[in-house]
Design a protein around this motif. Structure first.
Motif, PDB file in Angstrom:
ATOM      1  N   LEU A  38       0.816  -1.205   0.000  1.00  0.00           N
ATOM      2  CA  LEU A  38       0.000   0.000   0.000  1.00  0.00           C
ATOM      3  C   LEU A  38       0.852   1.258   0.000  1.00  0.00           C
ATOM      4  CD1 LEU A  38      -2.975   0.596  -0.127  1.00  0.00           C
ATOM      5  CD2 LEU A  38      -2.968   0.845   2.333  1.00  0.00           C
ATOM      6  N   ARG A  39       1.936   1.257   0.743  1.00  0.00           N
ATOM      7  CA  ARG A  39       2.845   2.419   0.738  1.00  0.00           C
ATOM      8  C   ARG A  39       3.447   2.616  -0.644  1.00  0.00           C
ATOM      9  NH1 ARG A  39       7.106   2.576   5.346  1.00  0.00           N
ATOM     10  NH2 ARG A  39       7.306   4.682   4.552  1.00  0.00           N
ATOM     11  N   THR A  40       3.808   1.526  -1.296  1.00  0.00           N
ATOM     12  CA  THR A  40       4.378   1.619  -2.637  1.00  0.00           C
ATOM     13  C   THR A  40       3.342   2.162  -3.611  1.00  0.00           C
ATOM     14  OG1 THR A  40       5.869  -0.212  -2.147  1.00  0.00           O
ATOM     15  CG2 THR A  40       5.511   0.298  -4.474  1.00  0.00           C
ATOM     16  N   LEU A  41       2.104   1.705  -3.505  1.00  0.00           N
ATOM     17  CA  LEU A  41       1.046   2.207  -4.383  1.00  0.00           C
ATOM     18  C   LEU A  41       0.713   3.663  -4.081  1.00  0.00           C
ATOM     19  CD1 LEU A  41      -1.296  -0.903  -4.596  1.00  0.00           C
ATOM     20  CD2 LEU A  41       0.191   0.047  -6.388  1.00  0.00           C
ATOM     21  N   ALA A  66       3.093   5.710  -5.931  1.00  0.00           N
ATOM     22  CA  ALA A  66       2.866   5.666  -7.378  1.00  0.00           C
ATOM     23  C   ALA A  66       1.750   6.614  -7.811  1.00  0.00           C
ATOM     24  CB  ALA A  66       2.539   4.243  -7.817  1.00  0.00           C
ATOM     25  N   GLY A  67       0.924   7.050  -6.879  1.00  0.00           N
ATOM     26  CA  GLY A  67      -0.153   7.979  -7.206  1.00  0.00           C
ATOM     27  C   GLY A  67      -1.295   7.305  -7.944  1.00  0.00           C
ATOM     28  N   ASP A  68      -2.115   8.109  -8.578  1.00  0.00           N
ATOM     29  CA  ASP A  68      -3.323   7.630  -9.244  1.00  0.00           C
ATOM     30  C   ASP A  68      -3.050   6.664 -10.397  1.00  0.00           C
ATOM     31  OD1 ASP A  68      -4.928   9.078  -7.541  1.00  0.00           O
ATOM     32  OD2 ASP A  68      -4.998  10.818  -8.864  1.00  0.00           O
ATOM     33  N   LYS A  69      -1.890   6.791 -11.034  1.00  0.00           N
ATOM     34  CA  LYS A  69      -1.603   5.918 -12.183  1.00  0.00           C
ATOM     35  C   LYS A  69      -1.343   4.471 -11.769  1.00  0.00           C
ATOM     36  CE  LYS A  69       3.305   6.805 -12.319  1.00  0.00           C
ATOM     37  NZ  LYS A  69       4.477   6.994 -13.105  1.00  0.00           N
ATOM     38  N   GLY A  70      -0.948   4.255 -10.505  1.00  0.00           N
ATOM     39  CA  GLY A  70      -0.706   2.905 -10.030  1.00  0.00           C
ATOM     40  C   GLY A  70       0.520   2.269 -10.646  1.00  0.00           C
ATOM     41  N   THR A  73       6.000  -4.769 -11.708  1.00  0.00           N
ATOM     42  CA  THR A  73       6.773  -3.667 -11.132  1.00  0.00           C
ATOM     43  C   THR A  73       6.523  -3.567  -9.634  1.00  0.00           C
ATOM     44  OG1 THR A  73       6.647  -2.480 -13.237  1.00  0.00           O
ATOM     45  CG2 THR A  73       7.235  -1.186 -11.304  1.00  0.00           C
ATOM     46  N   LEU A  74       5.271  -3.740  -9.242  1.00  0.00           N
ATOM     47  CA  LEU A  74       4.909  -3.688  -7.828  1.00  0.00           C
ATOM     48  C   LEU A  74       5.598  -4.816  -7.054  1.00  0.00           C
ATOM     49  CD1 LEU A  74       3.218  -2.422  -5.579  1.00  0.00           C
ATOM     50  CD2 LEU A  74       1.297  -3.835  -6.351  1.00  0.00           C
ATOM     51  N   GLY A  75       5.610  -6.000  -7.620  1.00  0.00           N
ATOM     52  CA  GLY A  75       6.279  -7.125  -6.983  1.00  0.00           C
ATOM     53  C   GLY A  75       7.771  -6.883  -6.829  1.00  0.00           C
ATOM     54  N   ALA A  76       8.393  -6.341  -7.852  1.00  0.00           N
ATOM     55  CA  ALA A  76       9.830  -6.061  -7.786  1.00  0.00           C
ATOM     56  C   ALA A  76      10.135  -4.986  -6.747  1.00  0.00           C
ATOM     57  CB  ALA A  76      10.343  -5.633  -9.158  1.00  0.00           C
ATOM     58  N   ARG A 118      -2.457  -6.529 -21.652  1.00  0.00           N
ATOM     59  CA  ARG A 118      -2.055  -7.775 -20.999  1.00  0.00           C
ATOM     60  C   ARG A 118      -1.637  -7.574 -19.550  1.00  0.00           C
ATOM     61  NH1 ARG A 118       2.048 -10.673 -24.971  1.00  0.00           N
ATOM     62  NH2 ARG A 118       0.640 -12.418 -25.303  1.00  0.00           N
ATOM     63  N   SER A 119      -1.623  -6.330 -19.089  1.00  0.00           N
ATOM     64  CA  SER A 119      -1.172  -6.022 -17.725  1.00  0.00           C
ATOM     65  C   SER A 119      -2.339  -5.766 -16.792  1.00  0.00           C
ATOM     66  CB  SER A 119      -0.293  -4.762 -17.736  1.00  0.00           C
ATOM     67  OG  SER A 119       0.873  -4.978 -18.476  1.00  0.00           O
ATOM     68  N   ILE A 120      -2.100  -6.025 -15.523  1.00  0.00           N
ATOM     69  CA  ILE A 120      -3.038  -5.643 -14.471  1.00  0.00           C
ATOM     70  C   ILE A 120      -2.378  -4.517 -13.695  1.00  0.00           C
ATOM     71  CG2 ILE A 120      -4.233  -6.347 -12.372  1.00  0.00           C
ATOM     72  CD1 ILE A 120      -4.419  -9.145 -13.568  1.00  0.00           C
ATOM     73  N   ILE A 121      -3.089  -3.401 -13.617  1.00  0.00           N
ATOM     74  CA  ILE A 121      -2.588  -2.223 -12.918  1.00  0.00           C
ATOM     75  C   ILE A 121      -3.259  -2.141 -11.553  1.00  0.00           C
ATOM     76  CG2 ILE A 121      -2.330   0.295 -12.981  1.00  0.00           C
ATOM     77  CD1 ILE A 121      -0.826  -1.237 -15.234  1.00  0.00           C
ATOM     78  N   CYS A 122      -2.450  -1.987 -10.528  1.00  0.00           N
ATOM     79  CA  CYS A 122      -2.948  -1.844  -9.164  1.00  0.00           C
ATOM     80  C   CYS A 122      -2.751  -0.395  -8.737  1.00  0.00           C
ATOM     81  CB  CYS A 122      -2.174  -2.735  -8.206  1.00  0.00           C
ATOM     82  SG  CYS A 122      -2.318  -4.491  -8.581  1.00  0.00           S
ATOM     83  N   ALA A 123      -3.748   0.140  -8.045  1.00  0.00           N
ATOM     84  CA  ALA A 123      -3.668   1.501  -7.521  1.00  0.00           C
ATOM     85  C   ALA A 123      -4.484   1.574  -6.250  1.00  0.00           C
ATOM     86  CB  ALA A 123      -4.188   2.503  -8.553  1.00  0.00           C
ATOM     87  N   MET A 124      -4.226   2.596  -5.460  1.00  0.00           N
ATOM     88  CA  MET A 124      -5.051   2.803  -4.279  1.00  0.00           C
ATOM     89  C   MET A 124      -6.483   3.031  -4.726  1.00  0.00           C
ATOM     90  SD  MET A 124      -2.752   5.126  -1.749  1.00  0.00           S
ATOM     91  CE  MET A 124      -4.151   5.345  -0.692  1.00  0.00           C
ATOM     92  N   ALA A 125      -7.438   2.563  -3.939  1.00  0.00           N
ATOM     93  CA  ALA A 125      -8.848   2.724  -4.299  1.00  0.00           C
ATOM     94  C   ALA A 125      -9.171   4.201  -4.453  1.00  0.00           C
ATOM     95  CB  ALA A 125      -9.738   2.072  -3.257  1.00  0.00           C
TER      96      ALA A 125
END
Length: 110
Positions: free
Chosen positions: A30-33, A36-40, A45-48, A77-84
């Protein structure tokens, strides 16, 4: 995913959200996201960035998503994660602070 549509969170909603944050790995995600801001970020990349991968990463992201703290969207083909949304976290803080010091006696007037 749980929605925080009501500005007044229930005890159940708040407990679910705080329980999801009760892990070093999820808090790190969550801190990493947040950074990253709204773009997620895409999952790779998140895993790394958090030293999480595979089933472990998927498990923690699922818990955060179920608690309504993050959103996942497919882009090609990607899944983007971002804060809700940042309003969710404000409501969580407001939930804790809503009755701040309510049980303290007023020593100045007593």
């Amino acid at each position: 995913m749980k929605a925080f549509d009501d500005p007044n969170l229930s005890l159940v909603q708040a407990a679910s959200a705080y329980a999801a944050l009760g892990s070093e790995q999820r808090l790190s995600l969550l801190r990493t996201l947040t950074r990253a801001g709204d773009k997620g970020m895409n999952i790779g990349t998140l895993g790394a960035a958090t030293d999480l991968s595979g089933a472990n990463l998927t498990h923690h992201l699922k818990i955060l998503a179920q608690a309504g703290l993050i959103k996942q969207t497919k882009q090609g083909r990607s899944i983007i994660c971002a804060m809700a949304d940042y309003a969710t976290f404000k409501r969580l803080n407001d939930f804790l602070l809503a009755e701040c010091c309510a049980d303290l006696e007023d020593h100045e007037h007593g």
